[in-house]
Enzyme design. Sequence first.
Site, PDB file in Angstrom:
ATOM      1  N   GLY A  75       2.063   3.893  -4.971  1.00  0.00           N
ATOM      2  CA  GLY A  75       1.730   4.698  -6.145  1.00  0.00           C
ATOM      3  C   GLY A  75       1.074   3.936  -7.270  1.00  0.00           C
ATOM      4  O   GLY A  75       1.187   4.341  -8.435  1.00  0.00           O
ATOM      5  N   GLU A 109      16.775   3.323  26.262  1.00  0.00           N
ATOM      6  CA  GLU A 109      16.951   3.863  24.908  1.00  0.00           C
ATOM      7  C   GLU A 109      18.399   4.291  24.665  1.00  0.00           C
ATOM      8  O   GLU A 109      18.903   4.167  23.542  1.00  0.00           O
ATOM      9  CB  GLU A 109      15.999   5.036  24.677  1.00  0.00           C
ATOM     10  CG  GLU A 109      14.523   4.712  24.875  1.00  0.00           C
ATOM     11  CD  GLU A 109      14.048   3.531  24.041  1.00  0.00           C
ATOM     12  OE1 GLU A 109      14.666   3.244  22.989  1.00  0.00           O
ATOM     13  OE2 GLU A 109      13.067   2.885  24.443  1.00  0.00           O
ATOM     14  N   PRO A 117       0.832  -1.217   0.000  1.00  0.00           N
ATOM     15  CA  PRO A 117       0.000   0.000   0.000  1.00  0.00           C
ATOM     16  C   PRO A 117       0.861   1.259   0.000  1.00  0.00           C
ATOM     17  O   PRO A 117       1.904   1.318   0.649  1.00  0.00           O
ATOM     18  CB  PRO A 117      -0.801  -0.122   1.308  1.00  0.00           C
ATOM     19  CG  PRO A 117      -0.764  -1.571   1.657  1.00  0.00           C
ATOM     20  CD  PRO A 117       0.548  -2.090   1.154  1.00  0.00           C
TER      21      PRO A 117
END
Length: 574
Positions: free
Chosen positions: A142, A395, A139
Amino acid sequence: MGKTGRPLRSRVQRILTRGWHWWWRRGIWIVGLGGLGYWAYVEPVVLNALILLLRFALQLLFAITFVIIQFVALFWFMSRSRVEVIKPGDPKQVTLADYWGQENLVRLVRQWIDLLSNRERFVKMGGQFINGILLAGPPGTGKTMLAKAIAGEAGIPFISIEGSSFRSMFWGVDVLKMMWFVGKARKLAREYGACIAYIDEIDAVGASRGGVMGGERVGPLGWFGWGGTGALTRLLYEMDGITQLTRWERIKGRIYRLLGKRPPPRNWHVLFMGATNRPDALDPALVRPGRFDRIIYVDLPDRAGRREIIKGYLSKVKHDPNIDIESLVADTAWATPAKIMAAITKDAVRIALFNGRDYITQRDIELALQEQAMGLENPIAEMDPIQRRQVAYHEAGHAVAQYYLLPDERIIRASLIRRTNMPGALGYVHSAPKQELYTVPLRRLVAEIMVSLAGHVATKIFMGEYWTGASADFQHVRRRILTLLDLGYFGFHPLKPEEPERYQEIIERFWAECEEKVERLLREHAAEVEAVAQALLERHDLSGNEVIAVIEAARAGQPIALPVPIPASPSSGA
């Protein structure tokens, strides 16, 4: 003479007998109606009864007619679906000049565009048009845009419909919808010489009828079933018969032959196009030659394609002339053209306006791309400082391990801000390869495993114990280990890699070795982990350049100075 006379007399007798029976039946009706009329004339009660009976018959006839008209009108209304029609000269028309990032596809489709534009030479040579082109791909790559560009470049109308629009709770309505859609495409083709009939998400109507590969079977509900294949059967019929002469063409052909002339060849054509991200689910009868003759795969754009797409959409908006396009190209290996378009022309413009500017900057686009990749910001207003510190170390461990173990990847962003597309994640480190990766050595998969483990290990080192929050990392580690197992990284190729419990001892030993290596790495670079964690606690969100600046400053033992964005001047994109 006698032999020929007998059949003649027999035929005359049969004709007279049939005529006598005909007059006898009509005579009975005439006498009966005449007698009934006379009875009604002499008896008022009979007359009133006949009037009441006639009124009832007329009311019943009216009711039946009204119900039939309602039923026909209902089916007529349900057989109409929402379609998009773009005719030559329409403001919504696009051409291949507006389709960026897929040069190979553009070169490929130009052949069919030339055939649609120059039909006379092709027909004179005896050529036969292809009936259909199927566009397959993820998806947002284009596919619909390409179909519109083909129609616009050829100067022919474009009519499109969603595949799910053919579904209906009433049996047979899907067939009516398909007939109406193809009829509308034929009408446009006769008017303009050719037409593209486009069905988006064609797997909704063209799924395999055998109940395999995602197909559906007809359910037992009959008139109210969803699993019918009437629309697919009708589509196959229409595609096979698209070259057959219509009734008017046959009549015109007879007139030409009566005049001793050769009928002219048909001067119009309907090209069917469909799009799907599940080509394996389509019915084999739909994708055979003669129906969808060509299957074109529309994949994610490569580096050169993304550069062209970014330049194209930047030309449509006012922007800072100092935007680093190459940096954006490197950061968007994951992005589809639709996401790049939305980030530049929608989200970045919105961010700029809410910051009091009438032009977009590099940071606006980067934030917009983060929204496309990770979702909208959904920060936790009041979070316990100890919990926030744990997320920061988690993180920071990912970021430092990424910096040292995967130098061929670019850190795009590190953040403690929760995002809507990442349920359950309290922070993230987003990265992308600096170059397109089509094949990689297995040691790179090992490095990815170690980067995934780094957050969990950093929490243990800097918080003194393991915390929750690493479940998504562990899922990634398990998938990578199964890939290594399947590719023979451990010295053998298992016959059943989908049964990892048979190799549990090998996997546990490998997992423990990776954790030990990651722990040594993070302890060796503890200053960098601490610096990144502190920067995240202060700023909550760091760009890739800021993360790298913090790591390099901490490694050199220098004061950490985060770069400050430089004010930019606007540039008109048009």
